[in-house]
Enzyme design. Structure first.
Site, PDB file in Angstrom:
ATOM      1  N   SER A   1       0.838  -1.196   0.000  1.00 34.77           N
ATOM      2  CA  SER A   1       0.000   0.000   0.000  1.00 34.77           C
ATOM      3  C   SER A   1       0.877   1.251   0.000  1.00 34.77           C
ATOM      4  O   SER A   1       1.572   1.509  -0.982  1.00 34.77           O
ATOM      5  CB  SER A   1      -0.972  -0.057   1.182  1.00 34.77           C
ATOM      6  OG  SER A   1      -2.008   0.878   1.045  1.00 34.77           O
TER       7      SER A   1
ATOM      8  N   HIS B   1      -4.677  -1.734  -4.000  1.00 33.81           N
ATOM      9  CA  HIS B   1      -6.036  -2.143  -3.587  1.00 33.81           C
ATOM     10  C   HIS B   1      -7.032  -1.949  -4.730  1.00 33.81           C
ATOM     11  O   HIS B   1      -8.145  -1.465  -4.547  1.00 33.81           O
ATOM     12  CB  HIS B   1      -6.473  -1.350  -2.356  1.00 33.81           C
ATOM     13  CG  HIS B   1      -5.494  -1.398  -1.230  1.00 33.81           C
ATOM     14  ND1 HIS B   1      -5.012  -2.582  -0.722  1.00 33.81           N
ATOM     15  CD2 HIS B   1      -4.882  -0.401  -0.533  1.00 33.81           C
ATOM     16  CE1 HIS B   1      -4.163  -2.314   0.268  1.00 33.81           C
ATOM     17  NE2 HIS B   1      -4.053  -1.013   0.379  1.00 33.81           N
TER      18      HIS B   1
END
Length: 242
Positions: free
Chosen positions: A134, A170
């Site tokens: 991330s 994501h």
């Protein structure tokens, strides 16, 4: 030992719930350790938790995960102060640097204060494998999409730039990620952008994307480019299941 070329593993994964512990390192982190070429001793992994504020409780879970994996895990904490005056030397002592998720905007700001980017670049060139999830993926690129500023996604363009692309994370689990990437690429805010679904990762040798991998049965990876008409075009990448 060190990786035979500068190597980055940029992901939307790397951890899973443990059977008897809160956390275990998943296949993407194991792959990063394998790419470091270490053998004959315990791998040394440096975790950088700046994006989540160097939470000591999280570090305790990672230490336990390291014991299960048979690795030595240390933490490069910048709160309340760095662990050493020689950050470059500290980073170079490790086989893998794994950067955790959280706020990429805050991470980049704090790293700039301590010139950690310079230390990480030197380690990367010396064969320390860089990786993360991330925010810990976006940081290596020119920029990417983030919720660092609030629920509405925005684009950061002040990444370290080791990799001259944008990054989307994501991609399959947060509905606004894909359209935000496409809009940023079409508008020229981000360059060619490499994206991962949850559980997927991208492996770079130097600045070349050499492989997409996944620790899940599902999950994909993608490249989004701006075409001559100014529209964004998405290509799905072949992906290997770890």
């Amino acid at each position: 030992m060190a990786a035979d070329q500068p190597t980055i593993v940029a992901t939307s994964g790397g951890f899973r719930t443990g059977r008897r512990t809160n956390l275990e390192f998943h296949k993407l982190v194991h792959h990063a350790v394998d790419l470091s070429g270490v053998h004959g001793r315990r791998p040394r992994l440096c975790h950088v938790g700046t994006a989540s504020g160097d939470q000591r409780s999280w570090h305790a879970d990672l230490d336990e995960a390291g014991r299960l994996a048979g690795w030595d895990v240390s933490h490069l904490n910048l709160f309340p102060m760095p662990p050493t005056d020689d950050l470059a030397g500290f980073v170079r002592e490790h086989d893998v640097v794994w950067v955790g998720g959280g706020s990429v905007a805050n991470l980049l700001a704090v790293w700039a204060v301590h010139d950690l980017g310079g230390a990480l670049r030197a380690a990367w060139r010396a064969g320390v494998v860089l990786g993360g999830v991330s925010a810990g993926s976006i940081c290596w690129f020119a920029g990417g999409t983030t919720d660092s500023f609030g629920p509405e996604l925005r684009v950061v363009t002040n990444g370290l730039g080791f990799l001259p692309y944008g990054n989307g994370v994501h991609y399959d689990s947060e509905a606004l990620r894909r359209p935000t990437v496409h809009r940023a690429v079409a508008d020229g805010v981000l360059p060619e952008t490499h994206c991962t679904d949850d559980g997927a990762g991208l492996v770079y040798r130097g600045t070349e994307l050499v492989e997409a991998v996944s620790e899940r049965a599902g999950g994909g990876a993608y490249v989004v480019r701006r075409d001559p008409s100014g529209c964004s075009q998405e290509e799905s990448l072949d992906i290997r299941r770890l």
